[in-house]
Design a protein around this motif. Structure first.
Motif, mmCIF file in Angstrom:
data_model
loop_
_atom_site.group_PDB
_atom_site.id
_atom_site.type_symbol
_atom_site.label_atom_id
_atom_site.label_comp_id
_atom_site.label_asym_id
_atom_site.label_seq_id
_atom_site.Cartn_x
_atom_site.Cartn_y
_atom_site.Cartn_z
ATOM 1 N N UNK A 140 -0.624 12.154 -9.344
ATOM 2 C CA UNK A 140 -1.528 13.300 -9.178
ATOM 3 C C UNK A 140 -0.737 14.602 -9.146
ATOM 4 N N UNK A 141 0.301 14.645 -8.339
ATOM 5 C CA UNK A 141 1.102 15.860 -8.177
ATOM 6 C C UNK A 141 1.795 16.254 -9.476
ATOM 7 N N UNK A 142 2.163 15.260 -10.288
ATOM 8 C CA UNK A 142 2.873 15.517 -11.548
ATOM 9 C C UNK A 142 1.946 15.553 -12.763
ATOM 10 N N UNK A 143 0.659 15.409 -12.535
ATOM 11 C CA UNK A 143 -0.342 15.402 -13.625
ATOM 12 C C UNK A 143 0.022 14.405 -14.719
ATOM 13 N N UNK A 144 0.281 13.173 -14.307
ATOM 14 C CA UNK A 144 0.623 12.132 -15.270
ATOM 15 C C UNK A 144 -0.190 10.874 -14.985
ATOM 16 N N UNK A 145 -0.155 9.952 -15.934
ATOM 17 C CA UNK A 145 -0.860 8.693 -15.765
ATOM 18 C C UNK A 145 -0.184 7.843 -14.688
ATOM 19 N N UNK A 146 -0.984 7.027 -14.031
ATOM 20 C CA UNK A 146 -0.487 6.114 -13.003
ATOM 21 C C UNK A 146 0.250 4.962 -13.684
ATOM 22 N N UNK A 147 1.383 4.591 -13.113
ATOM 23 C CA UNK A 147 2.203 3.501 -13.660
ATOM 24 C C UNK A 147 2.120 2.271 -12.764
ATOM 25 N N UNK B 17 0.817 -1.208 0.000
ATOM 26 C CA UNK B 17 0.000 0.000 0.000
ATOM 27 C C UNK B 17 0.858 1.269 0.000
ATOM 28 N N UNK B 18 1.968 1.235 0.712
ATOM 29 C CA UNK B 18 2.854 2.407 0.718
ATOM 30 C C UNK B 18 3.411 2.651 -0.687
ATOM 31 N N UNK B 19 3.831 1.588 -1.372
ATOM 32 C CA UNK B 19 4.335 1.735 -2.742
ATOM 33 C C UNK B 19 3.267 2.288 -3.678
ATOM 34 N N UNK B 20 2.051 1.784 -3.552
ATOM 35 C CA UNK B 20 0.958 2.293 -4.379
ATOM 36 C C UNK B 20 0.641 3.744 -4.016
ATOM 37 N N UNK B 21 0.708 4.044 -2.725
ATOM 38 C CA UNK B 21 0.452 5.412 -2.264
ATOM 39 C C UNK B 21 1.429 6.381 -2.927
ATOM 40 N N UNK B 22 2.689 6.038 -2.940
ATOM 41 C CA UNK B 22 3.714 6.895 -3.537
ATOM 42 C C UNK B 22 3.413 7.108 -5.022
ATOM 43 N N UNK B 23 3.051 6.044 -5.725
ATOM 44 C CA UNK B 23 2.777 6.169 -7.162
ATOM 45 C C UNK B 23 1.528 7.003 -7.431
ATOM 46 N N UNK B 24 0.446 6.759 -6.713
ATOM 47 C CA UNK B 24 -0.777 7.548 -6.919
ATOM 48 C C UNK B 24 -0.548 9.018 -6.559
ATOM 49 N N UNK B 25 0.129 9.258 -5.446
ATOM 50 C CA UNK B 25 0.423 10.634 -5.018
ATOM 51 C C UNK B 25 1.263 11.339 -6.082
#
Length: 173
Positions: A133-140, A122-130
């Motif tokens: 969003x902050x970088x206005x890019x697609x989720x990887x 969940x922490x890894x996913x949290x970092x990617x989703x955050x």
């Protein structure tokens, strides 16, 4: 309860954090699953709640800025709140703002939906989703190939019927 407490210092994008948590709850059905009782049938069953209904809690913790003991007690109170399995998501999270550059994130999962191994996922996913969003890019992140409910159905089938009868016969011999 499986709690995690993270102190966040610096500029925090609270919208990105809320987005990240919402996406995690949307992504993992087990976090949106509630457990209901049908007393007439003496049966407990699961229901997966709709996406986009979960919310991150935002709490003013400025009174605890210079009161570590008070903050610790407050965090423990948040962690200790019982889950109502018939109503609550299996993930609860609150962001305690001590000031504009210091926050404490408290999230608690019910053990029915998680184990210690799940926290790092969940922490890894949290970092990617955050970050997305902050970088206005697609989720990887790859699509999930299986949800917990799929595993539970497989397990129930695997442990019932002919397979279970053979195992029990074998164990008796």
């Amino acid at each position: 309860h499986i709690p995690a407490v993270i102190r966040l210092k610096g500029n925090l994008n609270k919208d990105a954090l809320a987005f990240a948590f919402q996406q995690i709850v949307n992504r993992h059905e087990v976090l949106r699953t509630i457990y209901l009782n049908d007393e007439k049938k003496d049966l407990t069953y699961q229901r997966i709640n709709d996406k986009d209904k979960w919310q991150l809690g935002f709490l003013d913790g400025s009174v605890y800025k210079n009161d570590a003991s008070g903050l610790q007690k407050y965090i423990q109170q948040l962690i200790n709140v019982p889950f109502d399995l018939s109503k609550d998501c299996m993930l609860r999270a609150d962001l305690i703002s001590l000031d504009e550059n210091e926050n404490v994130l408290v999230f608690t999962m019910h053990h029915i939906a998680s184990d210690g191994w799940s926290i790092s996922l969940l922490v890894n996913e949290m970092v990617e989703f955050y970050s997305s969003y902050a970088e206005s890019r697609d989720v990887k992140l790859p699509e999930l190939q299986i949800q917990y409910s799929d595993y539970a159905v497989w397990q129930r089938k695997h442990l019932s019927g002919e397979f279970l009868e053979k195992k029990l016969t074998y164990w008796k011999d």
